[in-house]
Design an enzyme around this catalytic site. Structure first.
Site, short mmCIF file in Angstrom:
data_model
loop_
_atom_site.label_atom_id
_atom_site.label_comp_id
_atom_site.label_asym_id
_atom_site.label_seq_id
_atom_site.Cartn_x
_atom_site.Cartn_y
_atom_site.Cartn_z
N HIS A 150 34.46 -9.38 -64.94
CA HIS A 150 35.41 -8.58 -66.03
C HIS A 150 35.39 -9.29 -67.39
O HIS A 150 36.14 -10.51 -67.56
CB HIS A 150 36.66 -8.51 -65.10
CG HIS A 150 37.34 -7.47 -65.72
ND1 HIS A 150 37.39 -6.28 -66.72
CD2 HIS A 150 38.98 -8.18 -66.29
CE1 HIS A 150 38.27 -6.08 -67.51
NE2 HIS A 150 39.23 -7.04 -66.92
N ASN A 191 38.51 -5.27 -73.50
CA ASN A 191 38.21 -4.62 -72.02
C ASN A 191 38.78 -3.25 -71.88
O ASN A 191 38.80 -3.23 -72.36
CB ASN A 191 39.81 -6.02 -71.85
CG ASN A 191 39.90 -5.54 -71.07
OD1 ASN A 191 39.63 -4.95 -69.07
ND2 ASN A 191 41.33 -6.34 -70.38
N CYS A 222 41.62 -2.88 -63.21
CA CYS A 222 40.21 -3.88 -63.89
C CYS A 222 39.36 -4.18 -62.51
O CYS A 222 38.47 -4.79 -62.56
CB CYS A 222 40.44 -4.80 -64.68
SG CYS A 222 41.35 -4.50 -66.06
#
Ligand code: ACO
Length: 325
Positions: free
Chosen positions: A252, A282, A119
């Site tokens: 993020h 996500n 990520c």
């Protein structure tokens, strides 16, 4: 030599299929797995996510995002000297997504490689490309974050399968005498590999180990709130800016609670936090460039504004970028 690299254009792409929380809950219920829209929204802020169709890979999604970014930048693919792709879900073991994407776009010759920092991948890739541009070794760079996390989700594990989605985002970087990327900070602590991982690999033609994402959510949560605040402060210090001078925090998009907690610690109000987690889930390395492009195209982020990008992911990896858009 240029003093800065600057974002010339942004682009993104989401596969058309959306799955709302209640639809996912109904699908999981058929397998005897209980979850609900209320649980997912309260714990994460996610309301729906996009899933790529069978046969659609991260290069397909990345190509769409890259073409949109090139168009926004008014840069021809032939003018791209470097392709860096952040992904943990590449089409193949090799060649890299970056090499495959370079061929699709028709810009052969320059370096093309993938960055694997889960990520945190996009902030890693952006920092690498920034250094190539500032060193004068390339002129224009294409930086892409693209993921098909649906391919590594275990749909019998409700603690992870409700959190992730598919998508891609991209930016074109070019040289500039005016401020662009002001500072980057990257970190990793491999001792924490076990709290977030997809441990499977190929051995002798067969998958060895579980090829599905595994996460100790609470351990990641604890680490995330700690490292995101500290790396944000580090990059502000390096770039010589105060948090009050940040126009937009582009975090993020993993969990609204983590995003707003970091903003609060930094003294950045929620209305200056770009929030796309509700509709994207996500999307790992794609999440920041997706959020960035959506805020640019939505007219929230404007030229000359100061942006703070920050992310944490498996590895553990984390990083931040401070830039003038
Ligand atoms: N639906 C319903 N109940 C659930 C679900 C679900 N989908 N998932 C877990 N639960 C249950 C658990 O079993 C537990 O039940 P119990 O109390 O009876 O044991 C209860 O809900 C609470 O579970 P917790 O794990 O304590 O929930 P928490 O509040 O920690 O939220 C979450 C979980 C959302 C995963 C959170 O920990 C989190 O966001 N962690 C960080 C994730 C992250 O930021 N990742 C970023 C990096 S991702 C990358 O790099 C790929």
């Amino acid at each position: 030599m240029p003093i800065y690299s600057r974002i010339l254009g942004t682009g993104s792409y989401l596969p058309p299929k959306t799955v709302r929380n209640d639809e996912l809950a109904a699908q999981l219920a058929l397998e005897g797995i209980e979850t609900s829209d209320t649980w997912i929204v309260e714990r994460t802020g996610i309301r729906e996510r996009h899933f790529a169709a069978a046969g659609t890979g991260s290069v397909d999604l990345g190509e769409q995002a890259a073409r949109a970014a090139l168009q926004a930048a008014a840069v021809d693919p032939a003018q791209i000297d470097l392709v860096v792709v952040a992904t943990s879900t590449p089409d193949m073991i090799f060649p890299s997504d970056a090499a495959l994407l370079q061929a699709r776009l028709g810009c052969p010759g320059g370096p093309a490689f993938d960055v694997q920092a889960v990520c945190a991948g996009f902030v890693y890739a952006l920092s690498v490309a920034d250094q190539f541009v500032r060193a004068g070794s390339v002129r224009n760079a294409l930086v892409v974050g693209t993921e098909v996390f649906s391919q590594i989700l275990d749909f019998s594990d409700r603690t992870t399968c409700v959190l992730f989605g598919d998508g891609a985002g991209a930016v074109v970087l070019g040289p500039s005498q005016e401020p662009g990327i002001l500072a980057s900070a990257l970190h990793a602590d491999g001792r924490q590999a076990g709290i977030l991982r997809t441990p499977g690999c190929i051995r002798g033609g067969a998958v060895s180990g579980r090829p599905f994402l595994e996460m100790d959510g609470q351990a990641v949560f604890k680490q995330a709130v700690h490292v995101l605040e500290s790396v944000a402060r580090e990059v502000l210090e390096k770039g010589g800016r105060r948090a009050s001078e940040v126009d937009w925090l582009v975090p993020h998009q993993a969990n609204i609670r983590i995003m707003l907690h970091t903003a609060r610690k930094l003294g950045i109000p929620p209305e200056r936090v770009v929030q796309t987690v509700a509709s994207h889930g996500n999307t790992s390395a794609a999440s920041i460039p997706l959020a960035l492009d959506s805020a640019v195209r939505g007219g929230q982020i404007r030229r000359g504004q100061t942006l703070l990008l920050e992310a944490v992911g498996g590895g553990l990896t984390w990083g931040a970028s401070l830039l003038v858009y």
